[in-house]
Design a protein around this motif. Sequence first.
Motif, PDB file in Angstrom:
ATOM      1  N   HIS A 158     -82.474 -12.419  22.431  1.00  0.00           N
ATOM      2  CA  HIS A 158     -83.334 -12.998  23.470  1.00  0.00           C
ATOM      3  C   HIS A 158     -83.058 -12.314  24.813  1.00  0.00           C
ATOM      4  O   HIS A 158     -83.992 -11.986  25.547  1.00  0.00           O
ATOM      5  CB  HIS A 158     -83.060 -14.500  23.620  1.00  0.00           C
ATOM      6  N   TYR A 159     -81.792 -12.125  25.128  1.00  0.00           N
ATOM      7  CA  TYR A 159     -81.422 -11.496  26.399  1.00  0.00           C
ATOM      8  C   TYR A 159     -81.905 -10.050  26.467  1.00  0.00           C
ATOM      9  O   TYR A 159     -82.353  -9.596  27.517  1.00  0.00           O
ATOM     10  CB  TYR A 159     -79.920 -11.552  26.629  1.00  0.00           C
ATOM     11  N   LEU A 160     -81.789  -9.330  25.360  1.00  0.00           N
ATOM     12  CA  LEU A 160     -82.263  -7.945  25.348  1.00  0.00           C
ATOM     13  C   LEU A 160     -83.759  -7.883  25.656  1.00  0.00           C
ATOM     14  O   LEU A 160     -84.209  -7.062  26.454  1.00  0.00           O
ATOM     15  CB  LEU A 160     -81.980  -7.287  24.001  1.00  0.00           C
ATOM     16  N   VAL A 161     -84.525  -8.762  25.009  1.00  0.00           N
ATOM     17  CA  VAL A 161     -85.964  -8.791  25.232  1.00  0.00           C
ATOM     18  C   VAL A 161     -86.260  -9.198  26.674  1.00  0.00           C
ATOM     19  O   VAL A 161     -87.091  -8.583  27.344  1.00  0.00           O
ATOM     20  CB  VAL A 161     -86.659  -9.732  24.225  1.00  0.00           C
ATOM     21  N   ALA A 162     -85.565 -10.213  27.164  1.00  0.00           N
ATOM     22  CA  ALA A 162     -85.779 -10.678  28.539  1.00  0.00           C
ATOM     23  C   ALA A 162     -85.463  -9.585  29.553  1.00  0.00           C
ATOM     24  O   ALA A 162     -86.103  -9.502  30.604  1.00  0.00           O
ATOM     25  CB  ALA A 162     -84.935 -11.909  28.814  1.00  0.00           C
ATOM     26  N   ASP A 163     -84.498  -8.733  29.232  1.00  0.00           N
ATOM     27  CA  ASP A 163     -84.119  -7.638  30.124  1.00  0.00           C
ATOM     28  C   ASP A 163     -85.032  -6.427  29.989  1.00  0.00           C
ATOM     29  O   ASP A 163     -84.849  -5.427  30.675  1.00  0.00           O
ATOM     30  CB  ASP A 163     -82.673  -7.214  29.869  1.00  0.00           C
ATOM     31  N   GLY A 164     -85.993  -6.495  29.063  1.00  0.00           N
ATOM     32  CA  GLY A 164     -86.943  -5.400  28.902  1.00  0.00           C
ATOM     33  C   GLY A 164     -86.403  -4.201  28.143  1.00  0.00           C
ATOM     34  O   GLY A 164     -86.935  -3.098  28.254  1.00  0.00           O
ATOM     35  N   VAL A 165     -85.369  -4.414  27.352  1.00  0.00           N
ATOM     36  CA  VAL A 165     -84.787  -3.322  26.565  1.00  0.00           C
ATOM     37  C   VAL A 165     -85.790  -2.887  25.500  1.00  0.00           C
ATOM     38  O   VAL A 165     -86.413  -3.724  24.843  1.00  0.00           O
ATOM     39  CB  VAL A 165     -83.453  -3.778  25.922  1.00  0.00           C
ATOM     40  N   LYS A 166     -85.949  -1.602  25.330  1.00  0.00           N
ATOM     41  CA  LYS A 166     -86.854  -1.047  24.322  1.00  0.00           C
ATOM     42  C   LYS A 166     -86.221  -1.195  22.938  1.00  0.00           C
ATOM     43  O   LYS A 166     -85.003  -1.236  22.790  1.00  0.00           O
ATOM     44  CB  LYS A 166     -87.146   0.428  24.595  1.00  0.00           C
ATOM     45  N   GLU A 167     -87.075  -1.216  21.919  1.00  0.00           N
ATOM     46  CA  GLU A 167     -86.580  -1.400  20.547  1.00  0.00           C
ATOM     47  C   GLU A 167     -85.565  -0.333  20.154  1.00  0.00           C
ATOM     48  O   GLU A 167     -84.547  -0.637  19.527  1.00  0.00           O
ATOM     49  CB  GLU A 167     -87.736  -1.405  19.552  1.00  0.00           C
ATOM     50  N   LYS A 168     -85.821   0.895  20.531  1.00  0.00           N
ATOM     51  CA  LYS A 168     -84.912   1.994  20.171  1.00  0.00           C
ATOM     52  C   LYS A 168     -83.491   1.720  20.679  1.00  0.00           C
ATOM     53  O   LYS A 168     -82.513   1.966  19.965  1.00  0.00           O
ATOM     54  CB  LYS A 168     -85.436   3.311  20.751  1.00  0.00           C
ATOM     55  N   GLU A 169     -83.382   1.193  21.879  1.00  0.00           N
ATOM     56  CA  GLU A 169     -82.065   0.872  22.442  1.00  0.00           C
ATOM     57  C   GLU A 169     -81.494  -0.395  21.820  1.00  0.00           C
ATOM     58  O   GLU A 169     -80.296  -0.483  21.572  1.00  0.00           O
ATOM     59  CB  GLU A 169     -82.154   0.731  23.965  1.00  0.00           C
ATOM     60  N   ALA A 170     -82.353  -1.375  21.582  1.00  0.00           N
ATOM     61  CA  ALA A 170     -81.903  -2.636  20.984  1.00  0.00           C
ATOM     62  C   ALA A 170     -81.303  -2.400  19.595  1.00  0.00           C
ATOM     63  O   ALA A 170     -80.350  -3.073  19.201  1.00  0.00           O
ATOM     64  CB  ALA A 170     -83.055  -3.627  20.902  1.00  0.00           C
ATOM     65  N   ARG A 171     -81.850  -1.433  18.880  1.00  0.00           N
ATOM     66  CA  ARG A 171     -81.345  -1.118  17.534  1.00  0.00           C
ATOM     67  C   ARG A 171     -79.885  -0.652  17.552  1.00  0.00           C
ATOM     68  O   ARG A 171     -79.205  -0.710  16.536  1.00  0.00           O
ATOM     69  CB  ARG A 171     -82.196  -0.033  16.881  1.00  0.00           C
ATOM     70  N   LYS A 172     -79.407  -0.199  18.684  1.00  0.00           N
ATOM     71  CA  LYS A 172     -78.025   0.269  18.810  1.00  0.00           C
ATOM     72  C   LYS A 172     -77.053  -0.862  19.134  1.00  0.00           C
ATOM     73  O   LYS A 172     -75.845  -0.656  19.152  1.00  0.00           O
ATOM     74  CB  LYS A 172     -77.933   1.323  19.917  1.00  0.00           C
ATOM     75  N   SER A 173     -77.573  -2.049  19.365  1.00  0.00           N
ATOM     76  CA  SER A 173     -76.741  -3.170  19.812  1.00  0.00           C
ATOM     77  C   SER A 173     -75.967  -3.818  18.660  1.00  0.00           C
ATOM     78  O   SER A 173     -76.363  -3.739  17.493  1.00  0.00           O
ATOM     79  CB  SER A 173     -77.601  -4.227  20.504  1.00  0.00           C
ATOM     80  N   VAL A 174     -74.893  -4.467  19.026  1.00  0.00           N
ATOM     81  CA  VAL A 174     -74.092  -5.213  18.059  1.00  0.00           C
ATOM     82  C   VAL A 174     -74.925  -6.330  17.448  1.00  0.00           C
ATOM     83  O   VAL A 174     -74.895  -6.546  16.234  1.00  0.00           O
ATOM     84  CB  VAL A 174     -72.812  -5.785  18.722  1.00  0.00           C
ATOM     85  N   CYS A 175     -75.689  -7.028  18.285  1.00  0.00           N
ATOM     86  CA  CYS A 175     -76.464  -8.157  17.749  1.00  0.00           C
ATOM     87  C   CYS A 175     -77.465  -7.686  16.702  1.00  0.00           C
ATOM     88  O   CYS A 175     -77.649  -8.337  15.680  1.00  0.00           O
ATOM     89  CB  CYS A 175     -77.130  -8.960  18.859  1.00  0.00           C
ATOM     90  N   TRP A 176     -78.106  -6.547  16.938  1.00  0.00           N
ATOM     91  CA  TRP A 176     -79.072  -6.026  15.955  1.00  0.00           C
ATOM     92  C   TRP A 176     -78.357  -5.733  14.638  1.00  0.00           C
ATOM     93  O   TRP A 176     -78.833  -6.123  13.566  1.00  0.00           O
ATOM     94  CB  TRP A 176     -79.731  -4.760  16.482  1.00  0.00           C
ATOM     95  N   ARG A 177     -77.220  -5.059  14.709  1.00  0.00           N
ATOM     96  CA  ARG A 177     -76.482  -4.708  13.483  1.00  0.00           C
ATOM     97  C   ARG A 177     -76.038  -5.954  12.724  1.00  0.00           C
ATOM     98  O   ARG A 177     -76.126  -6.010  11.494  1.00  0.00           O
ATOM     99  CB  ARG A 177     -75.282  -3.829  13.818  1.00  0.00           C
ATOM    100  N   ARG A 178     -75.561  -6.950  13.446  1.00  0.00           N
ATOM    101  CA  ARG A 178     -75.083  -8.167  12.782  1.00  0.00           C
ATOM    102  C   ARG A 178     -76.247  -8.945  12.175  1.00  0.00           C
ATOM    103  O   ARG A 178     -76.139  -9.455  11.054  1.00  0.00           O
ATOM    104  CB  ARG A 178     -74.294  -9.029  13.772  1.00  0.00           C
ATOM    105  N   LEU A 179     -77.356  -9.040  12.891  1.00  0.00           N
ATOM    106  CA  LEU A 179     -78.518  -9.732  12.332  1.00  0.00           C
ATOM    107  C   LEU A 179     -79.097  -8.969  11.145  1.00  0.00           C
ATOM    108  O   LEU A 179     -79.553  -9.573  10.169  1.00  0.00           O
ATOM    109  CB  LEU A 179     -79.584  -9.940  13.419  1.00  0.00           C
ATOM    110  N   TYR A 180     -79.047  -7.648  11.204  1.00  0.00           N
ATOM    111  CA  TYR A 180     -79.519  -6.830  10.085  1.00  0.00           C
ATOM    112  C   TYR A 180     -78.640  -7.063   8.854  1.00  0.00           C
ATOM    113  O   TYR A 180     -79.151  -7.196   7.742  1.00  0.00           O
ATOM    114  CB  TYR A 180     -79.523  -5.352  10.475  1.00  0.00           C
ATOM    115  N   THR A 181     -77.348  -7.131   9.056  1.00  0.00           N
ATOM    116  CA  THR A 181     -76.424  -7.389   7.953  1.00  0.00           C
ATOM    117  C   THR A 181     -76.726  -8.736   7.309  1.00  0.00           C
ATOM    118  O   THR A 181     -76.754  -8.857   6.077  1.00  0.00           O
ATOM    119  CB  THR A 181     -74.962  -7.336   8.437  1.00  0.00           C
TER     120      THR A 181
END
Length: 77
Positions: free
Chosen positions: A27-50
């Motif tokens: 939610h914070y990444l989206v609120a901050d306007g982070v692009k998907e390409k950058e969000a994919r590098k985040s810990v939260c993305w990796r953990r949710l993907y797992t």
Amino acid sequence: MAAITFTHDPSIAELCETEAVYTRAMHYLVADGVKEKEARKSVCWRRLYTLHQALPKRYEDPQTLFHSLQAHRRGLR
């Protein structure tokens, strides 16, 4: 609740316990306007993907979550 650390890969049980934290981070990444390409590098993305890979019927794909949050945010403007 278990302490969240980034020094090891958590078990699926640990991820299930802390899923809300990673969803909130997305939610914070989206609120901050982070692009998907950058969000994919985040810990939260990796953990949710797992979580999604282990339990796909229970946990949403992080890409779907990301786009859903973006659409919701656009609707609020």
